[in-house]
Design a protein around this motif. Structure first.
Motif, PDB file in Angstrom:
ATOM      1  N   ASP A   1     -18.423   4.075  -1.138  1.00  0.00           N
ATOM      2  CA  ASP A   1     -17.766   5.302  -0.686  1.00  0.00           C
ATOM      3  C   ASP A   1     -17.951   6.361  -1.757  1.00  0.00           C
ATOM      4  OD1 ASP A   1     -16.118   7.143   0.705  1.00  0.00           O
ATOM      5  OD2 ASP A   1     -14.870   5.518   1.432  1.00  0.00           O
ATOM      6  N   LEU A   2     -17.590   7.595  -1.413  1.00  0.00           N
ATOM      7  CA  LEU A   2     -17.704   8.693  -2.369  1.00  0.00           C
ATOM      8  C   LEU A   2     -16.754   8.534  -3.551  1.00  0.00           C
ATOM      9  CD1 LEU A   2     -17.881  11.703   0.112  1.00  0.00           C
ATOM     10  CD2 LEU A   2     -19.733  10.839  -1.327  1.00  0.00           C
ATOM     11  N   ALA A   3     -15.589   7.970  -3.305  1.00  0.00           N
ATOM     12  CA  ALA A   3     -14.567   7.799  -4.343  1.00  0.00           C
ATOM     13  C   ALA A   3     -14.224   6.319  -4.462  1.00  0.00           C
ATOM     14  CB  ALA A   3     -13.319   8.593  -3.974  1.00  0.00           C
ATOM     15  N   PRO A   4     -13.763   5.897  -5.622  1.00  0.00           N
ATOM     16  CA  PRO A   4     -13.395   4.484  -5.762  1.00  0.00           C
ATOM     17  C   PRO A   4     -12.179   4.160  -4.910  1.00  0.00           C
ATOM     18  CG  PRO A   4     -12.767   5.714  -7.718  1.00  0.00           C
ATOM     19  CD  PRO A   4     -13.532   6.656  -6.846  1.00  0.00           C
TER      20      PRO A   4
ATOM     21  N   THR B   1      -3.277   4.902   2.372  1.00  0.00           N
ATOM     22  CA  THR B   1      -2.226   4.234   3.137  1.00  0.00           C
ATOM     23  C   THR B   1      -2.443   4.462   4.625  1.00  0.00           C
ATOM     24  OG1 THR B   1      -0.660   4.430   1.318  1.00  0.00           O
ATOM     25  CG2 THR B   1       0.277   4.100   3.521  1.00  0.00           C
ATOM     26  N   ARG B   2      -2.784   5.697   5.017  1.00  0.00           N
ATOM     27  CA  ARG B   2      -3.056   6.002   6.417  1.00  0.00           C
ATOM     28  C   ARG B   2      -4.242   5.183   6.930  1.00  0.00           C
ATOM     29  NH1 ARG B   2      -6.311   8.331   9.743  1.00  0.00           N
ATOM     30  NH2 ARG B   2      -7.753   9.013   8.129  1.00  0.00           N
ATOM     31  N   LEU B   3      -5.298   5.088   6.118  1.00  0.00           N
ATOM     32  CA  LEU B   3      -6.474   4.320   6.527  1.00  0.00           C
ATOM     33  C   LEU B   3      -6.169   2.827   6.657  1.00  0.00           C
ATOM     34  CD1 LEU B   3      -9.208   6.130   4.418  1.00  0.00           C
ATOM     35  CD2 LEU B   3      -8.970   6.155   6.918  1.00  0.00           C
TER      36      LEU B   3
ATOM     37  N   GLY C   1     -13.548   3.414   2.155  1.00  0.00           N
ATOM     38  CA  GLY C   1     -12.193   3.971   2.046  1.00  0.00           C
ATOM     39  C   GLY C   1     -11.372   3.175   1.054  1.00  0.00           C
ATOM     40  N   PRO C   2     -10.201   2.666   1.478  1.00  0.00           N
ATOM     41  CA  PRO C   2      -9.370   1.898   0.551  1.00  0.00           C
ATOM     42  C   PRO C   2      -9.907   0.497   0.290  1.00  0.00           C
ATOM     43  CG  PRO C   2      -8.336   1.979   2.702  1.00  0.00           C
ATOM     44  CD  PRO C   2      -9.547   2.870   2.767  1.00  0.00           C
ATOM     45  N   GLY C   3     -10.947   0.088   1.010  1.00  0.00           N
ATOM     46  CA  GLY C   3     -11.578  -1.199   0.748  1.00  0.00           C
ATOM     47  C   GLY C   3     -10.982  -2.378   1.493  1.00  0.00           C
TER      48      GLY C   3
ATOM     49  N   ILE D   1     -20.211   0.227   9.474  1.00  0.00           N
ATOM     50  CA  ILE D   1     -19.949   1.657   9.346  1.00  0.00           C
ATOM     51  C   ILE D   1     -18.891   1.969  10.381  1.00  0.00           C
ATOM     52  CG2 ILE D   1     -20.857   3.993   9.453  1.00  0.00           C
ATOM     53  CD1 ILE D   1     -23.652   2.829   9.025  1.00  0.00           C
ATOM     54  N   PHE D   2     -17.700   2.297   9.922  1.00  0.00           N
ATOM     55  CA  PHE D   2     -16.635   2.633  10.845  1.00  0.00           C
ATOM     56  C   PHE D   2     -16.536   4.148  10.906  1.00  0.00           C
ATOM     57  CE2 PHE D   2     -12.281   3.790  11.834  1.00  0.00           C
ATOM     58  CZ  PHE D   2     -12.127   3.135  13.036  1.00  0.00           C
TER      59      PHE D   2
END
Length: 147
Positions: A103-106, A38-40, A82-84, A140-141
């Motif tokens: 990303d490292l996580a889905p 949510t923050r991202l 991140g969140p995509g 790449i952000f």
């Protein structure tokens, strides 16, 4: 809201990403949970308001222009998706472009994922040589956080 992605479980706020798909990952400094996504997404919206979806629209739109019949479509690789949300918005903006977020996580997107967008869990520190596509654009952000 339908999504082909695996939802993230919400770990304790102090939890850090260590395991993903039965492999150990390097220590990741930030939480990987719904609150962080949510923050991202909020950060993404603020950046979009100030700078737009991408820098240098003239170059990006020329590079991602539709190809001739029979040619492979343009592709975009979003490293650290991140969140995509950026990958999803790019896929909507350019429906003929294939967008891949890694990303490292889905991701756990709060938006419907278009059919020309997909996500992969991988550690880019191990290289990207196994990607099948050659990408027309790389995103790449890099953000800095201070506590």
């Amino acid at each position: 809201m339908s999504s082909p992605l695996v939802a993230l479980s919400a770990p304790a706020p102090s939890a850090r990403l260590r395991h993903d798909h039965e492999r150990t990952l390097p220590l990741y400094a930030l939480p990987v949970d719904g609150a962080e996504h949510t923050r991202l997404e909020l950060q993404h919206e603020l950046i979009i308001q100030q700078a737009g979806l991408y820098y240098r629209p003239d170059i990006v739109e020329k590079n991602l222009a539709p190809r001739l019949e029979g040619s492979p479509p343009p592709t975009v690789l979003d490293i650290g998706t991140g969140p995509g949300i950026w990958a999803i918005e790019m896929a909507k903006r350019f429906p003929y472009v294939q967008v891949v977020g890694v990303d490292l996580a889905p991701p756990n997107p709060n938006h419907e994922v278009p059919p020309n967008c997909r996500f992969e869990c991988r550690d880019v520190n191990n290289g990207l040589k196994d990607l099948k596509e050659r990408h027309s654009m790389l995103s790449i952000f890099i953000a800095y956080a201070s506590g």
